[in-house]
Design a protein around this motif. Structure first.
Motif, PDB file in Angstrom:
ATOM      1  N   MET A 126       0.846  -1.197   0.000  1.00 43.85           N
ATOM      2  CA  MET A 126       0.000   0.000   0.000  1.00 43.85           C
ATOM      3  C   MET A 126       0.879   1.244   0.000  1.00 43.85           C
ATOM      4  O   MET A 126       1.979   1.252   0.537  1.00 43.85           O
ATOM      5  CB  MET A 126      -0.885  -0.013   1.248  1.00 43.85           C
TER       6      MET A 126
ATOM      7  N   TYR B  35      -2.321   7.566  -1.069  1.00 43.86           N
ATOM      8  CA  TYR B  35      -3.741   7.318  -0.816  1.00 43.86           C
ATOM      9  C   TYR B  35      -4.343   8.471  -0.005  1.00 43.86           C
ATOM     10  O   TYR B  35      -5.417   8.982  -0.322  1.00 43.86           O
ATOM     11  CB  TYR B  35      -3.909   5.992  -0.066  1.00 43.86           C
TER      12      TYR B  35
ATOM     13  N   ALA C 203      -6.221  -1.941  -5.435  1.00 37.78           N
ATOM     14  CA  ALA C 203      -7.200  -1.912  -4.342  1.00 37.78           C
ATOM     15  C   ALA C 203      -7.421  -0.483  -3.847  1.00 37.78           C
ATOM     16  O   ALA C 203      -8.550  -0.081  -3.537  1.00 37.78           O
ATOM     17  CB  ALA C 203      -6.710  -2.791  -3.199  1.00 37.78           C
ATOM     18  N   GLU C 204      -6.342   0.289  -3.781  1.00 37.23           N
ATOM     19  CA  GLU C 204      -6.471   1.683  -3.329  1.00 37.23           C
ATOM     20  C   GLU C 204      -7.262   2.505  -4.336  1.00 37.23           C
ATOM     21  O   GLU C 204      -8.120   3.326  -3.951  1.00 37.23           O
ATOM     22  CB  GLU C 204      -5.085   2.287  -3.115  1.00 37.23           C
TER      23      GLU C 204
ATOM     24  N   ALA D 102     -10.792   1.603  -3.953  1.00 34.62           N
ATOM     25  CA  ALA D 102     -11.364   2.160  -2.723  1.00 34.62           C
ATOM     26  C   ALA D 102     -11.730   3.622  -2.903  1.00 34.62           C
ATOM     27  O   ALA D 102     -12.787   4.081  -2.461  1.00 34.62           O
ATOM     28  CB  ALA D 102     -10.364   2.004  -1.578  1.00 34.62           C
TER      29      ALA D 102
END
Lengths: 470, 252
Positions: free
Chosen positions: B1, B6, B36-37, B40
């Motif tokens: 991540m 983000y 995934a970020e 999201a």
């Protein structure tokens, strides 16, 4: 005698916000200029002078502004770690040089950790070094003027933080000598203070029920029973101009500094200048702990002044643990971190919010500030179970609770601190009190102050609830 | 991540929720986020982002209004001030008020740009000058050359300013009909509690304006007289200012 140069009285006055809360000792107070600077600011001062006439004049002129003593420093009892600052300007020339080392040790021991020493004496280059100005305690036989070299002074203060150091010749002009010079060695230093080690949260003091202090609430303080302690917005007091007011508050109440700009979840370096200000505020409050939020308020490009929740991921957790540890190292007091309101929960989260909060508290050796109003909001906004959240926290780490009223806006409950506490919030407080070792409850109000009596009643209700449990 | 990227993207979206689609298309792929970020961020409902943004801004607007200096609050129409605060909050989403000594300056400059009354503008200039002053400080290392103390500054405003401020300090509405010319130099310094304001002669202003840690008083005085021989007969007076200022610790 203008022997303070280049430390001036003005320098000392301007330094006062950085002097921690506590008693001050002014040795060789003379005309009491330094004593008055501290006393008028709000510090309790003990002033010493060996001349009976000097002390009599000061006592007559300034009365109870200070505690006046006619005494020789060498015969004056100095309790260990008692004084927040010791001022000793040009007293040592009158004490033989071989007594300087032990006497400096007594002075340094008498300061609290983080306390300030303001010191000046003659260096060997002072013309007075050729004279006999010193005497032994209780004797009248003149001895060589006491002098200290800069190296001797530095060696007596190992590891101390130096804010000012001067050595050199300065001009002076007073009877009977007329214009002449002095060789001075001067310093302003701060005694080292260790960061808190493993904090025994169970041993933290019970503070009862308090209120978030805002200037519009000043009249509440006319009634000493209206609050058990105060919680201030740290960020309202980071400018030293507001320090004297904070000193007044800290002398009447236990004051907990509560900040919003730590941004414990922002990757990268902590804001050292901000934390230096926080340390000054926390020192002024002499607070058992200081607090901020489990959130981020800034990123590389943006600063929002809002408390944005972190994704409950391992990466965010490690960032927050490292930052919280670093902040405690700099502020040198235990840190308590507050649970924040959620308006959008990141789908990236890898663990429950309670697990994230618990691991952060344990990993960074922090306490938890449980905002039960935010838990009610998170239930309404996100469907999160507040009881399960409380149940999963380590009970001894939950040292403080926040109460507040929020506002519904576009279908969401926002943590606006501008209305009475909701019944659901009171119920959750009662639930938390049964399960956690809460030491303090504070009520936050940031707007709509039209009914101050109702605010006091809410504090009383919180006191009643925590009182049943204490 | 990539937590930093983000967070940056989330704050960007929260501050500018309305142009999120354009921003997604142009910037999201460049940020180095994981799939995934990205997903999201894309999953954040626009209505929810707008609600958060709106609430954050409501709070900011009330802070902007609350932090306007008391002198100006007396002079400004509360409804107009609220409107200006709202415009400012929306126009400058990153603006704040902390730390006051730096963050308040753009907000006061914005207010000044909305106001035409010269006397109110003078009060803003005065409040802007005060922002930079600090009486309290840790001891500073000694330095070569002369400069104004960190507790003092100089500025130029209309000749009526002291009377206006006197009224405002007593929470009275001043007359805004006085003269606005000739412009006047002022020396402002911060004491432990209250600020002191003093009108000064232009020649003194000239010298003070050049002190910056370089040179000494005598050098700047000679330079002044060379450039403005008409103040030659003021030499003694201008020399006397240096000890006067030093006695009050306004030079360092």
């Amino acid at each position: 005698m203008a022997l303070y140069a280049p430390i001036t009285l003005d320098d000392i006055r301007r330094l006062l916000p950085w002097v921690p809360t506590g008693p001050i000792l002014d040795i060789g107070c003379g005309a009491a200029a330094v004593t008055l600077a501290f006393a008028e600011y709000g510090f309790p001062v003990t002033a010493l002078d060996v001349e009976p006439d000097t002390i009599a004049r000061c006592r007559a002129a300034y009365g109870s502004l200070a505690d006046w003593h006619c005494a020789d420093l060498r015969a004056f009892e100095l309790a260990p770690e008692y004084y927040a600052a010791i001022v000793c300007l040009n007293v040592f020339p009158f004490i033989p040089s071989d007594e300087h080392g032990p006497l400096l040790q007594r002075l340094t021991r008498a300061l609290i950790p983080g306390g300030i020493l303001i010191f000046s004496t003659f260096s060997p280059e002072d013309p007075g070094a050729a004279y006999t100005m010193a005497t032994r305690l209780g004797q009248d036989i003149p001895e060589s003027t006491g002098t200290l070299t800069p190296d001797q002074l530095r060696a007596a203060l190992p590891g101390w933080e130096s804010w000012h150091f001067f050595q050199g010749l300065v001009a002076d002009d007073h009877p009977p000598h007329g214009p002449h010079t002095h060789g001075l060695v001067q310093t302003i230093v701060r005694k080292p203070k260790a960061s808190p080690g493993i904090v025994d949260w169970a041993a933290m003091p019970h503070l009862g029920a308090g209120i978030g202090w805002r200037s519009v609430l000043s009249e509440l303080l006319n009634d000493p029973d209206s609050t058990d302690f105060l919680e201030i917005m740290t960020d309202d007091f980071t400018h030293p101009q507001y320090d004297a007011r904070l000193l007044q508050l800290a002398q009447r109440y236990t004051v907990i500094p509560h900040g919003v700009e730590l941004s414990v979840g922002t990757p990268g370096a902590l804001d050292a200048a901000y934390l230096s200000d926080v340390r000054r505020v926390a020192d002024r409050c002499n607070a058992p702990w200081w607090s901020d939020h489990i959130c981020y308020t800034r990123s590389g490009d943006f600063k929002t002044y809002s408390l944005n929740p972190l994704p409950a991921t391992e990466e965010a957790l490690q960032v927050a643990i490292a930052n919280a540890k670093g902040a405690v190292q700099q502020v040198k007091r235990p840190l308590v971190l507050e649970t924040v309101a959620y308006y959008a929960r990141s789908p990236l989260s890898e663990m429950s919010d309670a697990a994230f909060t618990s691991r952060l508290a344990e990993g960074a050796n922090c306490g938890i500030l449980l905002d039960v109003a935010n838990l009610v909001g998170n239930q309404l906004n996100m469907g999160l179970d507040p009881h399960a959240f409380i149940d999963a926290l380590p009970r001894e780490r939950v040292v403080q609770v926040h109460l507040a009223g929020g506002r519904l806006h576009q279908g969401l409950l926002f943590d606006t601190h501008d209305s009475p506490v909701w019944q659901e919030t009171w119920d959750l407080l009662a639930y938390a009190l049964k399960r956690c070792d809460i030491k303090a409850i504070s009520l936050e109000r940031d707007d709509h102050y039209d009914d101050l009596r109702a605010l006091v009643d809410e504090v009383a209700k919180a006191r009643h609830l925590i009182g049943q449990r204490l | 991540m990539s937590l930093a990227a983000y967070q940056d993207a989330y704050l960007r979206l929260m501050l500018y929720p309305r142009d999120r689609e354009d921003w997604y298309a142009g910037n999201l792929p460049l940020l180095g986020l994981t799939p995934a970020e990205e997903a999201a961020l894309r999953a954040l409902p626009r209505e929810r982002l707008e609600a958060i943004s709106s609430s954050v801004n409501l709070g900011r607007i009330s802070v902007f209004i609350a932090t306007v200096p008391a002198t100006l609050k007396l002079l400004l129409d509360p409804e107009k001030l609220a409107q200006w605060a709202e415009i400012y909050a929306h126009q400058y989403p990153l603006a704040g008020v902390y730390p006051r000594e730096t963050a308040m300056a753009p907000w006061l400059a914005f207010l000044a740009a909305q106001i035409e009354q010269p006397h109110i503008l003078d009060v803003i200039v005065y409040e802007q000058a005060r922002l930079g002053l600090s009486y309290y400080r840790k001891p500073q290392p000694l330095h070569e050359g002369l400069r104004l103390s960190s507790r003092a500054t100089i500025f130029v405003a209309g000749p009526h300013l002291p009377q206006i401020l006197q009224a405002l300090w007593h929470e009275q509405l001043p007359s805004l009909e006085g003269p606005i010319e000739p412009r006047q130099g002022y020396l402002l310094w911060q004491g432990p509690q209250i600020p002191e304001l003093m009108p000064i002669h232009w020649a003194l202003y000239w010298i003070l304006n050049r002190l910056g840690g370089l040179g000494n008083w005598a050098q700047w005085l000679e330079q002044l007289i060379t450039e403005h021989p008409e103040v030659e007969d003021q030499r003694a007076t201008l020399q006397a200012w240096e000890p006067w200022l030093r006695t009050r610790y306004l030079l360092e």
